[in-house]
Design a protein around this motif. Structure first.
Motif, short mmCIF file in Angstrom:
data_model
loop_
_atom_site.label_atom_id
_atom_site.label_comp_id
_atom_site.label_asym_id
_atom_site.label_seq_id
_atom_site.Cartn_x
_atom_site.Cartn_y
_atom_site.Cartn_z
N ALA A 19 0.84 -1.19 0.00
CA ALA A 19 0.00 0.00 0.00
C ALA A 19 0.88 1.24 0.00
O ALA A 19 2.03 1.20 0.42
CB ALA A 19 -0.92 0.01 1.22
N PHE A 20 0.31 2.36 -0.47
CA PHE A 20 1.02 3.64 -0.48
C PHE A 20 0.00 4.76 -0.56
O PHE A 20 -1.17 4.53 -0.85
CB PHE A 20 2.00 3.73 -1.67
N ALA A 21 0.46 5.95 -0.27
CA ALA A 21 -0.39 7.13 -0.39
C ALA A 21 0.26 8.12 -1.34
O ALA A 21 1.48 8.21 -1.41
CB ALA A 21 -0.60 7.79 0.97
N VAL A 22 -0.55 8.84 -2.05
CA VAL A 22 -0.11 9.97 -2.86
C VAL A 22 -0.69 11.19 -2.16
O VAL A 22 -1.91 11.33 -2.06
CB VAL A 22 -0.64 9.88 -4.31
N ASN A 23 0.20 12.03 -1.63
CA ASN A 23 -0.22 13.23 -0.92
C ASN A 23 0.13 14.44 -1.78
O ASN A 23 1.29 14.67 -2.10
CB ASN A 23 0.50 13.32 0.43
N VAL A 24 -0.89 15.20 -2.19
CA VAL A 24 -0.69 16.41 -2.98
C VAL A 24 -0.43 17.55 -2.00
O VAL A 24 -1.31 17.88 -1.19
CB VAL A 24 -1.92 16.71 -3.87
N LEU A 25 0.78 18.10 -2.07
CA LEU A 25 1.17 19.12 -1.09
C LEU A 25 0.68 20.51 -1.46
O LEU A 25 0.58 20.86 -2.63
CB LEU A 25 2.70 19.15 -0.97
N ALA A 26 0.42 21.29 -0.43
CA ALA A 26 0.06 22.69 -0.59
C ALA A 26 1.34 23.51 -0.76
O ALA A 26 2.43 23.08 -0.39
CB ALA A 26 -0.72 23.19 0.63
N ALA A 27 1.20 24.70 -1.32
CA ALA A 27 2.36 25.56 -1.62
C ALA A 27 3.18 25.88 -0.37
O ALA A 27 4.37 26.14 -0.48
CB ALA A 27 1.89 26.84 -2.30
N ASP A 28 2.57 25.85 0.81
CA ASP A 28 3.30 26.17 2.03
C ASP A 28 3.91 24.93 2.71
O ASP A 28 4.36 25.00 3.85
CB ASP A 28 2.41 26.93 3.01
N ARG A 52 2.04 15.75 10.82
CA ARG A 52 1.01 14.87 11.38
C ARG A 52 0.46 13.98 10.29
O ARG A 52 0.22 14.44 9.16
CB ARG A 52 -0.09 15.69 12.02
N TRP A 53 0.24 12.73 10.63
CA TRP A 53 -0.19 11.72 9.67
C TRP A 53 -1.40 10.97 10.21
O TRP A 53 -1.53 10.77 11.41
CB TRP A 53 0.94 10.73 9.40
N THR A 54 -2.25 10.53 9.31
CA THR A 54 -3.39 9.69 9.65
C THR A 54 -3.27 8.42 8.82
O THR A 54 -2.94 8.48 7.64
CB THR A 54 -4.72 10.41 9.30
N GLU A 55 -3.55 7.30 9.45
CA GLU A 55 -3.48 6.03 8.73
C GLU A 55 -4.72 5.86 7.87
O GLU A 55 -5.85 5.98 8.35
CB GLU A 55 -3.37 4.87 9.73
N GLY A 56 -4.51 5.59 6.59
CA GLY A 56 -5.61 5.35 5.66
C GLY A 56 -6.16 3.94 5.81
O GLY A 56 -5.66 3.13 6.58
N ARG A 57 -7.18 3.67 5.05
CA ARG A 57 -7.82 2.35 5.08
C ARG A 57 -6.85 1.22 4.77
O ARG A 57 -6.94 0.14 5.33
CB ARG A 57 -8.98 2.36 4.08
N THR A 58 -5.88 1.50 3.88
CA THR A 58 -4.90 0.48 3.50
C THR A 58 -3.73 0.39 4.47
O THR A 58 -2.89 -0.49 4.35
CB THR A 58 -4.31 0.79 2.11
N GLY A 59 -3.65 1.34 5.43
CA GLY A 59 -2.52 1.41 6.34
C GLY A 59 -1.48 2.42 5.91
O GLY A 59 -0.51 2.66 6.61
N ALA A 60 -1.66 3.02 4.73
CA ALA A 60 -0.73 4.03 4.22
C ALA A 60 -0.87 5.32 5.02
O ALA A 60 -1.93 5.61 5.58
CB ALA A 60 -0.99 4.28 2.74
N ASP A 71 -5.34 7.15 -1.03
CA ASP A 71 -4.97 5.94 -0.30
C ASP A 71 -5.04 4.78 -1.29
O ASP A 71 -6.11 4.47 -1.80
CB ASP A 71 -5.97 5.76 0.85
N CYS A 72 -3.89 4.17 -1.58
CA CYS A 72 -3.81 3.20 -2.67
C CYS A 72 -3.25 1.86 -2.22
O CYS A 72 -2.42 1.80 -1.31
CB CYS A 72 -2.89 3.74 -3.77
N GLU A 73 -3.67 0.81 -2.90
CA GLU A 73 -3.04 -0.49 -2.72
C GLU A 73 -2.32 -0.84 -4.02
O GLU A 73 -2.73 -0.41 -5.10
CB GLU A 73 -4.05 -1.57 -2.34
N VAL A 74 -1.24 -1.58 -3.89
CA VAL A 74 -0.47 -1.98 -5.07
C VAL A 74 -1.27 -3.02 -5.85
O VAL A 74 -1.68 -4.04 -5.30
CB VAL A 74 0.90 -2.56 -4.68
N GLU A 75 -1.51 -2.73 -7.10
CA GLU A 75 -2.20 -3.69 -7.96
C GLU A 75 -1.18 -4.52 -8.75
O GLU A 75 -1.36 -5.70 -8.96
CB GLU A 75 -3.14 -2.96 -8.91
N GLU A 76 -0.09 -3.85 -9.16
CA GLU A 76 0.96 -4.56 -9.88
C GLU A 76 2.29 -3.86 -9.64
O GLU A 76 2.36 -2.65 -9.58
CB GLU A 76 0.64 -4.59 -11.38
#
Length: 128
Positions: A19-28, A52-60, A71-76
């Motif tokens: 699993a992994f997360a893609v976090n789109v960052l703000a300009a600051d 600060r971090w929050t655990e997603g459904r996948t654990g990411a 919040d993503c899971e690896v498909e391939e």
């Protein structure tokens, strides 16, 4: 979909947890981008300190305050030479503020969009 260096400290974690997360960052949030890019020398779990971090459904790890978190899971996972192609399936989306996005372009940071203060000024809602 993204490419990941097989020598990265993130690769074995990704392979183990799937699993992994893609976090789109703000300009600051440049400091967070620099930390994950390794500019301060942080590696591995130390990159997560100072935010600060929050655990997603996948654990990411979903970044609190990000413009968006996927919040993503690896498909391939396709390993070729020095990198792996990671194909993920989105399992959850968390939307944050409407601030400008942080963009890294041609060796420097830029922002995409207006900051909320600029929008208010442009609309004449408050002096800048």
């Amino acid at each position: 979909m993204f490419g990941l260096n097989l020598g990265s400290s993130s690769f074995p974690v990704l392979r183990e947890h799937g699993a992994f997360a893609v976090n789109v960052l703000a300009a600051d949030q440049k400091e967070i981008a620099d930390r994950f890019a390794g500019r301060g020398g942080e590696k591995g779990p130390a990159r997560y300190e100072g935010a600060r971090w929050t655990e997603g459904r996948t654990g990411a790890a979903l970044l609190d305050g990000a413009l968006a978190s996927l919040d993503c899971e690896v498909e391939e996972l396709i390993e070729r030479h020095s990198h792996a192609i990671v194909i993920g399936r989105i399992r959850g989306i968390r939307l944050g503020s409407d601030a400008a996005a942080l963009l890294y372009w041609r060796g420097d940071y830029e922002r995409l969009g207006w900051m909320p203060e600029e929008v208010a000024t442009a609309l004449g809602l408050r002096a800048y």
